[in-house]
Design an enzyme around this catalytic site. Structure first.
Site, PDB file in Angstrom:
ATOM      1  N   HIS A 193     -13.829  30.209 -14.341  1.00  0.00           N
ATOM      2  CA  HIS A 193     -14.332  29.690 -15.616  1.00  0.00           C
ATOM      3  C   HIS A 193     -13.216  29.038 -16.420  1.00  0.00           C
ATOM      4  O   HIS A 193     -13.440  28.073 -17.142  1.00  0.00           O
ATOM      5  CB  HIS A 193     -14.991  30.813 -16.420  1.00  0.00           C
ATOM      6  CG  HIS A 193     -16.428  31.004 -16.047  1.00  0.00           C
ATOM      7  ND1 HIS A 193     -17.140  32.118 -16.342  1.00  0.00           N
ATOM      8  CD2 HIS A 193     -17.273  30.188 -15.381  1.00  0.00           C
ATOM      9  CE1 HIS A 193     -18.358  31.988 -15.884  1.00  0.00           C
ATOM     10  NE2 HIS A 193     -18.470  30.825 -15.288  1.00  0.00           N
ATOM     11  N   ARG A 300     -30.061  25.891  -6.413  1.00  0.00           N
ATOM     12  CA  ARG A 300     -29.740  27.022  -5.513  1.00  0.00           C
ATOM     13  C   ARG A 300     -30.276  28.316  -6.132  1.00  0.00           C
ATOM     14  O   ARG A 300     -29.583  28.996  -6.883  1.00  0.00           O
ATOM     15  CB  ARG A 300     -28.230  27.135  -5.327  1.00  0.00           C
ATOM     16  CG  ARG A 300     -27.592  26.000  -4.544  1.00  0.00           C
ATOM     17  CD  ARG A 300     -26.105  26.279  -4.356  1.00  0.00           C
ATOM     18  NE  ARG A 300     -25.506  25.475  -3.316  1.00  0.00           N
ATOM     19  CZ  ARG A 300     -24.728  24.409  -3.548  1.00  0.00           C
ATOM     20  NH1 ARG A 300     -24.481  24.026  -4.782  1.00  0.00           N
ATOM     21  NH2 ARG A 300     -24.211  23.744  -2.539  1.00  0.00           N
ATOM     22  N   ARG A 336     -34.889  24.786  -4.122  1.00  0.00           N
ATOM     23  CA  ARG A 336     -34.685  25.243  -2.755  1.00  0.00           C
ATOM     24  C   ARG A 336     -35.140  26.695  -2.654  1.00  0.00           C
ATOM     25  O   ARG A 336     -34.775  27.522  -3.488  1.00  0.00           O
ATOM     26  CB  ARG A 336     -33.197  25.151  -2.381  1.00  0.00           C
ATOM     27  CG  ARG A 336     -32.947  25.740  -0.999  1.00  0.00           C
ATOM     28  CD  ARG A 336     -31.556  25.479  -0.519  1.00  0.00           C
ATOM     29  NE  ARG A 336     -30.570  26.339  -1.154  1.00  0.00           N
ATOM     30  CZ  ARG A 336     -29.268  26.255  -0.913  1.00  0.00           C
ATOM     31  NH1 ARG A 336     -28.811  25.338  -0.082  1.00  0.00           N
ATOM     32  NH2 ARG A 336     -28.418  27.061  -1.501  1.00  0.00           N
ATOM     33  N   GLU A 434     -29.208  20.857   7.954  1.00  0.00           N
ATOM     34  CA  GLU A 434     -27.850  21.403   7.908  1.00  0.00           C
ATOM     35  C   GLU A 434     -27.470  22.103   9.207  1.00  0.00           C
ATOM     36  O   GLU A 434     -26.416  22.713   9.306  1.00  0.00           O
ATOM     37  CB  GLU A 434     -27.656  22.318   6.694  1.00  0.00           C
ATOM     38  CG  GLU A 434     -28.812  23.202   6.359  1.00  0.00           C
ATOM     39  CD  GLU A 434     -28.668  23.917   5.020  1.00  0.00           C
ATOM     40  OE1 GLU A 434     -27.639  23.809   4.347  1.00  0.00           O
ATOM     41  OE2 GLU A 434     -29.630  24.621   4.654  1.00  0.00           O
ATOM     42  N   ASN A 457     -22.385  20.845   3.797  1.00  0.00           N
ATOM     43  CA  ASN A 457     -21.492  22.015   3.811  1.00  0.00           C
ATOM     44  C   ASN A 457     -21.758  22.857   5.049  1.00  0.00           C
ATOM     45  O   ASN A 457     -20.840  23.267   5.750  1.00  0.00           O
ATOM     46  CB  ASN A 457     -21.698  22.874   2.556  1.00  0.00           C
ATOM     47  CG  ASN A 457     -21.587  22.055   1.284  1.00  0.00           C
ATOM     48  OD1 ASN A 457     -21.005  20.981   1.305  1.00  0.00           O
ATOM     49  ND2 ASN A 457     -22.143  22.540   0.198  1.00  0.00           N
ATOM     50  N   ASP A 458     -23.033  23.096   5.319  1.00  0.00           N
ATOM     51  CA  ASP A 458     -23.365  23.861   6.514  1.00  0.00           C
ATOM     52  C   ASP A 458     -23.356  22.995   7.762  1.00  0.00           C
ATOM     53  O   ASP A 458     -22.970  23.455   8.834  1.00  0.00           O
ATOM     54  CB  ASP A 458     -24.735  24.533   6.348  1.00  0.00           C
ATOM     55  CG  ASP A 458     -24.606  25.834   5.572  1.00  0.00           C
ATOM     56  OD1 ASP A 458     -23.682  26.607   5.873  1.00  0.00           O
ATOM     57  OD2 ASP A 458     -25.407  26.068   4.654  1.00  0.00           O
ATOM     58  N   ARG A 468     -17.177  28.337   7.028  1.00  0.00           N
ATOM     59  CA  ARG A 468     -16.823  27.585   5.825  1.00  0.00           C
ATOM     60  C   ARG A 468     -16.131  28.435   4.770  1.00  0.00           C
ATOM     61  O   ARG A 468     -15.523  27.902   3.846  1.00  0.00           O
ATOM     62  CB  ARG A 468     -18.063  26.881   5.231  1.00  0.00           C
ATOM     63  CG  ARG A 468     -19.108  27.825   4.727  1.00  0.00           C
ATOM     64  CD  ARG A 468     -20.398  27.097   4.380  1.00  0.00           C
ATOM     65  NE  ARG A 468     -20.539  26.822   2.968  1.00  0.00           N
ATOM     66  CZ  ARG A 468     -21.681  26.492   2.393  1.00  0.00           C
ATOM     67  NH1 ARG A 468     -22.783  26.355   3.137  1.00  0.00           N
ATOM     68  NH2 ARG A 468     -21.763  26.281   1.111  1.00  0.00           N
ATOM     69  N   CYS A 505     -27.148  16.596  -0.306  1.00  0.00           N
ATOM     70  CA  CYS A 505     -26.802  17.494  -1.414  1.00  0.00           C
ATOM     71  C   CYS A 505     -25.586  18.353  -1.098  1.00  0.00           C
ATOM     72  O   CYS A 505     -25.222  19.220  -1.877  1.00  0.00           O
ATOM     73  CB  CYS A 505     -27.989  18.361  -1.795  1.00  0.00           C
ATOM     74  SG  CYS A 505     -28.562  19.394  -0.446  1.00  0.00           S
TER      75      CYS A 505
HETATM   76  C1  PEP Z   1     -25.078  22.587   2.214  1.00  0.00           C
HETATM   77  O1  PEP Z   1     -25.055  23.418   3.131  1.00  0.00           O
HETATM   78  O2  PEP Z   1     -24.546  21.470   2.280  1.00  0.00           O
HETATM   79  C2  PEP Z   1     -25.746  22.904   0.937  1.00  0.00           C
HETATM   80  C3  PEP Z   1     -25.899  21.997   0.002  1.00  0.00           C
HETATM   81  O3  PEP Z   1     -26.175  24.171   0.764  1.00  0.00           O
HETATM   82  P1  PEP Z   1     -25.223  25.387   0.383  1.00  0.00           P
HETATM   83  O4  PEP Z   1     -23.872  24.846   0.054  1.00  0.00           O
HETATM   84  O5  PEP Z   1     -25.880  26.073  -0.765  1.00  0.00           O
HETATM   85  O6  PEP Z   1     -25.246  26.204   1.638  1.00  0.00           O
HETATM   86 MG    MG Z   2     -26.373  25.119   3.093  1.00  0.00          MG
END
Ligand code: PEP
Ligand code: MG
Length: 575
Positions: A193, A300, A336, A434, A457-458, A468, A505
């Site tokens: 923060h 999320r 989601r 993903e 990300n996934d 990750r 995203c």
């Molecule tokens: C992703 O996996 O790219 C994603 C947006 O979901 P999260 O980061 O919440 O797993």
């Molecule tokens: Mg994800």
């Protein structure tokens, strides 16, 4: 000039500061095991409760000092600490330890803090790590009162670069009032923060610069380059002039970007791009809206489940979603469904398995446990009566998962119809791509869904076989890996072929290095952290989609020969 220390810049529009170092020494909070005599136990409990009350007064005082022109969500950082102070989860156990084991207030609090930190450490999620920093800040405030070590008074800080082991959000607010030039801390991460506040208040800052308070001298003249995470000492006149010019340019750019937040995002050659926000909490809506998000591309919802033992009920889901939908004032909100498991563990430890990232998480968990899924689905449907809502299913691997999820959604619709409760009967249902299996099979997913969203990300984690959340593997986490780029292109092309919108995203969507490449691939919907929206909007205005798509073709012709992102940058440097 010498590079004096290196850390992580907090990001944001302000990245350069020039000023003299102000070394803030608070001294260590030294807590040693100690006990009190039985007859003093109740006095000790009162001393502990008194310290909490003083900490509360101090924080309320800080809250009162927040300047009027500060974004309203800033006060919430202080409120978070006030809520923690008032929470029995923080004070209950130390009081129990004082009463039942005769521990001193400091020692009881320290032990409780250590056990809470162990819980946070197991979670490993960046968002929860932020909460860990908050816990430390609140506990240290109480400890310093108990140990009678007074919090530093911030006088005479104007124009200086503050060096400290760590700073709390409250410190940052007080220092902003003192008009500091910037700050550097030994500890802390970019998601704390304290870092978020610095970003949002426009204070140039570097966190996690281990040893900064040891190797920099009080009073020496410094230049802070937060964009590169570097603190420099002994700069000559030419260097000082260079950074002073950069600082002036940053200030005027930030001013200009803010004035354009409501402008449609469009490339230089007229391609309209949809810019959406990723949010985790209803409070994030304010910044998303202020920075011109055309909607929420990823909400999320699993954050509703964190730090608690029992899951939220339908009513709690509904009121939370309705607040987000109403907050976006008619702009679409993509909710989601639960992505619990792996890096987002709920308080009751649901989900997981021996390899959580490959385990019973997200849509798998929801389909296996409809009693978990259905209250959320009903709540999302009910919220859709208050504004445009889209349902998004995470971590799809096979198309039969869509059919099963839809069966549940239709059952929830029937229940609501019977009960005479309003909802959007045409609510769009989309899915996240993903998992490589889904990306390779994207056409089949596009044919069955109303929209796709690429979760990079996934997707990167599963394509490159790297956890990750494992810091040691950061060096392998590469959005420009040829295999990742091939999969993304596959999904974008599948959407175009079937006529179904495709967005992104994952973090890549807000990464300035990747945005031009993605535009060149044909991606037109980008969802990102609200704070990234202004920069990406501005970046888009400088891009030429036609030329970028030619460069993408050249990169794909040479995918195995060169580093794709480097080659793309080289090809487009003059654009
Ligand atoms: C992703 O996996 O790219 C994603 C947006 O979901 P999260 O980061 O919440 O797993
Ligand atoms: Mg994800």
């Amino acid at each position: 000039m010498t590079v004096a220390c290196i850390g992580i810049g907090v990001g944001g529009a302000a990245s350069v500061a020039l000023g003299d170092a102000f070394l803030l020494c608070r001294g260590p909070l030294c807590v040693t095991p100690s006990w009190v005599a039985t007859e003093h136990i109740e006095d000790e409990v009162r001393r502990f409760e008194g310290a909490i009350a003083i900490a509360g007064r101090q924080l309320r005082e800080v809250r009162g000092q927040i300047p009027g022109d500060t974004p309203s969500d800033i006060a919430e950082f202080i409120d978070t600490h006030l809520l923690m102070l008032e929470d029995k989860a923080l004070s209950g156990q130390p009081i129990h330890l004082i009463r039942n084991e005769g521990l001193s207030a400091e020692w009881a609090l320290q032990l409780h803090r250590d056990s809470l930190i162990r819980v946070f450490e197991k979670m490993e999620d960046t968002y929860l790590r932020t909460r860990r920093d908050d816990l430390d800040h609140v506990v240290n405030r109480i400890l310093s009162i108990l140990l009678e070590q007074h919090q530093a008074q911030f006088d005479e800080l104007r124009g200086q670069i503050v060096l400290a082991e760590d700073l709390t959000p409250a410190d940052v607010i007080l220092m902003k009032n003192q008009e500091i030039a910037g700050f550097v801390t030994d500890y802390g991460g970019p998601m704390s923060h304290t870092a978020i506040l610095a970003r949002s208040l426009g204070i140039p800052a570097i966190v996690g610069a281990r040893g900064a308070t040891q190797c920099l001298q009080h009073g020496e003249s410094l230049v802070l380059d937060a964009a590169n995470g570097i603190v420099m000492a002994d700069c000559d006149r030419a260097m000082l002039a260079h950074f002073a010019t950069r600082r002036a340019a940053e200030l005027s750019r930030a001013e200009q970007l803010r004035s354009q937040a409501t402008r449609q995002a469009v490339t230089a050659d007229g391609i309209n791009v949809e810019l959406l926000a990723n949010i985790e909490l209803p409070d994030d809506v304010e910044l998303a809206f202020a920075n011109g998000a055309e909607g929420i591309g990823l909400y999320r919802t699993e954050f509703l489940y964190m730090n608690r033992r029992s899951p939220p009920d339908e009513e709690e889901h509904f009121t939370t979603y309705r607040a987000v939908v109403e907050g976006m004032q008619g702009r679409p909100v993509t909710i989601r469904t639960l992505d619990l498991g792996a890096d987002k563990q709920p308080g009751d430890g649901r989900g997981g398995g021996s390899n959580p990232a490959l385990g019973l998480r997200a849509i798998r968990l929801c389909l296996k446990e409809p009693e978990l899924f259905m209250p959320q689905v009903r709540a999302i449907l009910r919220a859709s009566a208050y504004g445009p809502v889209r349902i998004m299913l995470p971590m799809l691997t096979s198309t039969w998962e869509i059919a099963q999820a839809e069966r549940h959604i239709h059952q929830a619709m029937d229940e609501l119809k019977h009960a005479g409760i309003a909802f959007d009967q045409d609510i769009p249902i989309g899915g996240m791509i993903e998992v490589p299996a889904a990306a390779l099979n994207a056409q089949a997913f596009a044919q069955r869904l109303d929209f796709l969203s690429i979760g990079t990300n996934d997707l990167i984690q599963y394509t490159l076989a790297i956890d990750r959340v494992d810091d040691e593997l950061n060096y392998l986490y590469d959005p420009g890996h040829p295999a990742v780029l091939r999969l993304i292109r596959e999904v974008v092309d599948a959407g175009l072929a079937v006529g179904v919108p495709v967005g992104m995203c994952g973090e890549m969507a807000g990464d300035a290095r990747c945005v031009p490449l993605l535009i060149g691939m044909g991606l037109r919907e980008f969802s990102m952290q609200p704070s990234a929206l202004l920069d990406v909007r501005e970046q888009l205005g400088r891009l030429n989609g036609e030329r970028l798509s030619q460069a993408v073709n050249q990169v794909f012709d040479n995918l195995e020969l060169a580093d794709p992102l480097e080659l793309f940058e080289e090809l487009t440097r003059s654009h």
